[in-house]
Design an enzyme around this catalytic site. Structure first.
Site, PDB file in Angstrom:
ATOM      1  N   SER A 181       0.837  -1.217   0.000  1.00 57.89           N
ATOM      2  CA  SER A 181       0.000   0.000   0.000  1.00 57.89           C
ATOM      3  C   SER A 181       0.864   1.257   0.000  1.00 57.89           C
ATOM      4  CB  SER A 181      -0.888   0.027   1.245  1.00 57.89           C
ATOM      5  OG  SER A 181      -1.882  -0.951   1.154  1.00 57.89           O
ATOM      6  N   GLY A 227      -6.015  -3.504  -7.883  1.00 58.82           N
ATOM      7  CA  GLY A 227      -7.145  -2.662  -7.509  1.00 58.82           C
ATOM      8  C   GLY A 227      -6.683  -1.307  -7.000  1.00 58.82           C
ATOM      9  N   ARG A 283     -14.058  -6.588 -10.803  1.00 55.02           N
ATOM     10  CA  ARG A 283     -14.206  -5.963  -9.478  1.00 55.02           C
ATOM     11  C   ARG A 283     -15.013  -4.667  -9.555  1.00 55.02           C
ATOM     12  NH1 ARG A 283      -8.670  -6.159  -6.347  1.00 55.02           N
ATOM     13  NH2 ARG A 283     -10.101  -5.609  -4.657  1.00 55.02           N
ATOM     14  N   SER A 291     -13.147   1.644   3.138  1.00 48.42           N
ATOM     15  CA  SER A 291     -12.211   1.276   2.073  1.00 48.42           C
ATOM     16  C   SER A 291     -11.184   2.382   1.898  1.00 48.42           C
ATOM     17  CB  SER A 291     -12.961   1.069   0.752  1.00 48.42           C
ATOM     18  OG  SER A 291     -12.059   1.178  -0.336  1.00 48.42           O
ATOM     19  N   GLN A 337      -9.010   2.527  -0.395  1.00 47.21           N
ATOM     20  CA  GLN A 337      -8.889   2.883  -1.815  1.00 47.21           C
ATOM     21  C   GLN A 337      -9.911   3.955  -2.165  1.00 47.21           C
ATOM     22  OE1 GLN A 337      -9.265  -0.947  -3.719  1.00 47.21           O
ATOM     23  NE2 GLN A 337      -7.151  -1.517  -3.247  1.00 47.21           N
ATOM     24  N   ASP A 366      -6.952  -8.021   4.541  1.00 48.98           N
ATOM     25  CA  ASP A 366      -6.102  -8.840   3.667  1.00 48.98           C
ATOM     26  C   ASP A 366      -5.565 -10.085   4.381  1.00 48.98           C
ATOM     27  OD1 ASP A 366      -6.502  -7.034   1.611  1.00 48.98           O
ATOM     28  OD2 ASP A 366      -4.712  -5.866   2.092  1.00 48.98           O
ATOM     29  N   ARG A 398     -12.977 -14.295  -1.957  1.00 50.56           N
ATOM     30  CA  ARG A 398     -12.180 -14.950  -0.909  1.00 50.56           C
ATOM     31  C   ARG A 398     -13.048 -15.648   0.128  1.00 50.56           C
ATOM     32  NH1 ARG A 398      -7.427 -10.369  -0.142  1.00 50.56           N
ATOM     33  NH2 ARG A 398      -6.257 -10.956  -1.999  1.00 50.56           N
TER      34      ARG A 398
HETATM   35  C1  S3P Z   1      -5.647  -1.138   0.020  1.00 48.86           C
HETATM   36  C2  S3P Z   1      -6.887  -1.130   0.619  1.00 48.86           C
HETATM   37  C3  S3P Z   1      -7.681  -2.346   0.859  1.00 48.86           C
HETATM   38  C4  S3P Z   1      -6.819  -3.604   0.742  1.00 48.86           C
HETATM   39  C5  S3P Z   1      -5.936  -3.579  -0.468  1.00 48.86           C
HETATM   40  C6  S3P Z   1      -4.997  -2.383  -0.417  1.00 48.86           C
HETATM   41  C7  S3P Z   1      -4.940   0.140  -0.161  1.00 48.86           C
HETATM   42  O1  S3P Z   1      -8.708  -2.426  -0.127  1.00 48.86           O
HETATM   43  O2  S3P Z   1      -7.632  -4.751   0.734  1.00 48.86           O
HETATM   44  O3  S3P Z   1      -5.161  -4.761  -0.517  1.00 48.86           O
HETATM   45  O4  S3P Z   1      -3.732   0.142  -0.467  1.00 48.86           O
HETATM   46  O5  S3P Z   1      -5.579   1.202  -0.001  1.00 48.86           O
HETATM   47  P1  S3P Z   1     -10.136  -1.687   0.089  1.00 48.86           P
HETATM   48  O6  S3P Z   1      -9.907  -0.229   0.005  1.00 48.86           O
HETATM   49  O7  S3P Z   1     -10.998  -2.192  -1.051  1.00 48.86           O
HETATM   50  O8  S3P Z   1     -10.646  -2.135   1.419  1.00 48.86           O
END
Ligand code: S3P
Length: 439
Positions: free
Chosen positions: A26, A102, A130, A174, A176, A323, A354
């Site tokens: 991240s 993602g 996704r 989230s 992200q 995760d 998952r």
């Molecule tokens: C991440 C946020 C998480 C995590 C992903 C990395 C990030 O996803 O599962 O592996 O770097 O911001 P979500 O934002 O969908 O929860």
């Protein structure tokens, strides 16, 4: 046996000694993406060299950033990234392929939203399934357009420009989503705020100030005030706790093991798995040794624990272990009693479903695991005996590949893993690292 099956044999000895894990995924993505947005040349080090981070590097290159990162002796990437700065990203000739990542595609949606260009974002077959509307919906409220309109899955074309600030109550926790909105908000005049139902990882809030952009953050809220153009910064990426979790869980399961993982991020939003293991009675502990910017790091120690017990993880703690749930589910399968993970519906829309994969894999081990609504239940079996000749399918998901490999590595009989190579997404050297600890 088909070509892409890897036989994972039991470790020859207990795991002992110290190791490091590769850079946090991240934080590495953010270091690459924020440096690309910044004015001037940023310096980054400890960056994870994996397929996912390479997707971010490839994307920012296609959008006009200059990336000169070199492989270091420890396997990490370090060097300079010259961003597009106030001039903005350039119009790429081709769609930008985000591979399996993602984080790359969702953060890019926020990064591109302010700019008057049209960029088509796509990815591999997993990423193209996704959900993306969770990101495009708030960005549309800010004034960005996405075509085809209302589409849930990639490929999606971003038509950016002319954003207004937003206060957004996110429907799910989230990081992200939060990050995409905050990055777009930096280019809108006024304050953009994201409120979340539970705390998600906070690397964006902690790292933007390293690029001269002030943020304010509470447990479930984060804000940025624009216009705010990031300036070149310097980022040192600590080790990835999500990768460390596989080594720590392996040590908990493999008799006579005792290991230390050094220089790993101890950000509280990321080490929920240590708390969950502690609640299962596992012998794990953390010790802080320093900080990289505002990110704390240190040592995670884990020892074999024969008498694990089931526990309940409440809904507001799930984002902090999202995760790690597959590997924690495997540990729960060895514990006395039932473990419950509350409200884990988000697992259905990760690199693969998952939740289904955890239940299928545990069923192969003869362990009962079931869902009631979005709650996952696992009835552990202390002394679990693994039958010979089991085959698990990673389904192209790196965290499932590593989870099921622990069945073979920490047990008494080998297991076959289909598409084990998926580990290249986050931890290419996983097998070497774990085998080195057991020499
Ligand atoms: C991440 C946020 C998480 C995590 C992903 C990395 C990030 O996803 O599962 O592996 O770097 O911001 P979500 O934002 O969908 O929860």
């Amino acid at each position: 046996m088909s070509d892409n099956v890897t036989v994972i044999k039991p470790l020859e000895n207990p795991m002992h000694g110290s190791t490091r894990v590769p850079g946090d995924k991240s934080i590495s993505h953010r270091a690459v993406l924020f440096s690309a947005m910044a004015e001037g040349t940023s310096r980054v080090s400890g960056v994870l060299d994996s397929a996912d981070v390479r997707s971010s590097i490839g994307a920012v290159r296609a959008l006009g950033a200059q990336v000169s990162l070199e492989k270091q002796a420890d396997g990490s990437l370090a060097g300079g990234i010259t961003g597009w700065g106030a001039a903005g990203p350039s119009q790429p000739a081709e769609p930008v392929d985000c591979g399996n990542s993602g984080t790359t595609v969702r953060l890019l949606m926020g990064i591109l939203a302010p700019w008057d260009i049209q960029v088509t974002l796509t990815g591999d077959s997993s990423l193209c399934k996704r959900p993306m509307r969770r990101i495009t919906a708030p960005l549309m409220k800010m004034g960005a357009r996405f075509l085809p309109e209302g589409r849930e899955t990639l490929p999606i074309t971003v038509h950016g420009g002319g954003l207004r600030p937003l206060t957004y109550d996110a429907p799910m926790a989230s990081a992200q989503l939060k990050t995409a909105v905050l990055l777009a908000g930096m280019y809108a005049s006024g304050t953009t705020t994201v409120n979340e139902p539970a705390p998600s990882r906070n690397h964006t809030e902690l790292m933007l100030p390293e690029y001269g952009v002030a943020t304010t953050a509470g447990a479930c809220t984060a804000s940025v005030t624009g216009p705010a153009q990031p300036q070149a910064g310097e980022v040192l990426v600590p080790g990835d706790p999500s990768s460390a979790a596989f080594l720590a869980c392996a040590a908990v399961l493999r008799p006579e093991s005792s290991i230390q993982i050094e220089d790993v991020s101890l950000n509280t939003a990321r080490i929920g798995f240590v708390r969950t293991l502690e609640r299962m009675g596992a012998q794990v502990s953390v010790a802080h040794t320093g900080a990289a910017g505002k990110e704390p790091y240190g040592i995670i120690e884990a020892c074999h624990t024969p008498d694990l017990r089931g526990c309940e993880v409440p809904a507001d703690k799930i984002a902090g272990i999202i995760d790690e749930i597959p590997v924690l589910a495997l540990v729960a399968a060895h514990a006395h009693g039932i473990t419950v993970f509350r409200q884990v519906g988000e697992l259905r829309v990760k690199e693969t479903d998952r939740l289904a994969a955890i239940m299928d894999g545990l069923a192969k081990l003869g362990v009962d695991a079931w869902c009631e609504g979005d709650d996952l239940y696992i009835e552990g079996q202390p002394g679990l005996q693994v039958p010979e000749g089991l085959e698990f399918d990673s389904l192209g998901d790196h965290r499932l590949a590593m989870t099921w490999s622990l069945v073979g590595l920490t047990g008494k009989v080998p297991v076959n893993i289909k598409d084990f190579e998926a580990v290249r997404v986050s931890y290419p050297g996983f097998l070497d690292d774990i085998e080195r600890l057991a020499r």
